[in-house]
Design an enzyme around this catalytic site. Structure first.
Site, short mmCIF file in Angstrom:
data_model
loop_
_atom_site.label_atom_id
_atom_site.label_comp_id
_atom_site.label_asym_id
_atom_site.label_seq_id
_atom_site.Cartn_x
_atom_site.Cartn_y
_atom_site.Cartn_z
N CYS A 3 0.86 -1.19 0.00
CA CYS A 3 0.00 0.00 0.00
C CYS A 3 0.89 1.23 0.00
O CYS A 3 2.10 1.14 -0.26
CB CYS A 3 -0.98 -0.02 1.17
SG CYS A 3 -0.23 0.08 2.81
N ARG A 9 -3.11 -0.59 5.62
CA ARG A 9 -3.74 -1.67 4.86
C ARG A 9 -2.82 -2.87 4.64
O ARG A 9 -3.22 -4.02 4.90
CB ARG A 9 -4.23 -1.14 3.50
CG ARG A 9 -5.38 -0.18 3.61
CD ARG A 9 -5.61 0.57 2.31
NE ARG A 9 -4.50 1.48 2.01
CZ ARG A 9 -4.38 2.20 0.92
NH1 ARG A 9 -5.31 2.10 -0.03
NH2 ARG A 9 -3.36 3.01 0.74
N ASP A 113 -8.03 3.82 1.48
CA ASP A 113 -7.10 4.18 2.54
C ASP A 113 -7.88 4.64 3.78
O ASP A 113 -8.62 5.62 3.73
CB ASP A 113 -6.23 5.32 2.02
CG ASP A 113 -5.08 5.63 2.95
OD1 ASP A 113 -5.09 5.13 4.10
OD2 ASP A 113 -4.18 6.36 2.53
P1 4NP Z 1 -1.72 2.89 4.19
O1 4NP Z 1 -2.28 4.26 4.80
O2 4NP Z 1 -1.25 3.20 2.78
O3 4NP Z 1 -2.88 1.97 4.20
O4 4NP Z 1 -0.58 2.45 5.09
C1 4NP Z 1 -1.50 5.40 4.88
C2 4NP Z 1 -0.71 5.62 5.97
C3 4NP Z 1 0.04 6.78 6.09
C4 4NP Z 1 0.01 7.70 5.07
C5 4NP Z 1 -0.76 7.49 3.96
C6 4NP Z 1 -1.51 6.34 3.86
N1 4NP Z 1 0.78 8.90 5.18
O5 4NP Z 1 0.64 9.78 4.32
O6 4NP Z 1 1.55 9.05 6.14
#
Ligand code: 4NP
Length: 141
Positions: A3, A9, A113
Site C-alpha cells: 500500500c 492496509r 485508505d
Molecule cells: P496505508 O495508509 O497506505 O494503508 O498504510 C497510509 C498511511 C500513512 C500515510 C498514507 C496512507 N501517510 O501519508 O503518512
C-alpha cells in the site's frame, strides 16, 4: 502486500494472509511494503494493530519498509490495495514478467485508505480478509 504507507492496509493484508496460510498448512512467505517512505522503521498504525488483534491476529511485530525492485525477483505475486499503488508499482517494473506479478488484492475493486477515518479500519479489515480468502481458496484442496 503493498500500500502507500505500509502502516494501515498492507500490514493487515500481510497478517491476514499469513494467518490463513498457516491455518491451512501452506508454507507461504508473506511480506508487506509501502511505496511511500514516511513511516519506514515504524510498526503498524495502532488502529490496524487493534483491529487485527480483535480478530485474533498479531501484526504488532511488523516493521514498515519500502517496496524494492528485488521484491519482483523474490516474490511470485505482488498484491496492491488501490490504483495509485498499482501505477506506482507498475512504474517500477523492469519488464513484462515483473508487471505480470502485480494485481489488485480485490481483483477489480480497491481497498480504500483508512488513514484519515478511524471508522474505516474494521470494514477495511473485512474487505482485505475476503480478498485473501478468495486468493487462497484454490490452494486449499
Ligand atoms: P496505508 O495508509 O497506505 O494503508 O498504510 C497510509 C498511511 C500513512 C500515510 C498514507 C496512507 N501517510 O501519508 O503518512
Amino acid at each position: 502486500m503493498v500500500c502507500l504507507g505500509n502502516i494501515c492496509r498492507s500490514p493487515l493484508a500481510h497478517g491476514i494472509m499469513e494467518h490463513l496460510a498457516k491455518e491451512n498448512g501452506l508454507d507461504w512467505e508473506i511480506e508487506s511494503a509501502g511505496t511511500g517512505n514516511w513511516h519506514v522503521g515504524e510498526g503498524p498504525d495502532r488502529r490496524s494493530t487493534r483491529t487485527a488483534r480483535e480478530h485474533g491476529i498479531d501484526i504488532s511485530k511488523q516493521i514498515c519498509r519500502l517496496f524494492r525492485i528485488s521484491d519482483f525477483d523474490y516474490y511470485d505475486k505482488i498484491f496492491v490495495m488501490d490504483r495509485s499503488n498499482l501505477s506506482d508499482i507498475l512504474s517500477m517494473a523492469r519488464n513484462a514478467e515483473d508487471a505480470k506479478k502485480v494485481a489488485l488484492l480485490l481483483g477489480d475493486k480497491i481497498v480504500p485508505d483508512p488513514y484519515y477515518d478511524d471508522t474505516q479500519f474494521e470494514p477495511v479489515f473485512r474487505m482485505i480478509e475476503a480478498g485473501c480468502k478468495e486468493i487462497i481458496e484454490p490452494y486449499l484442496h
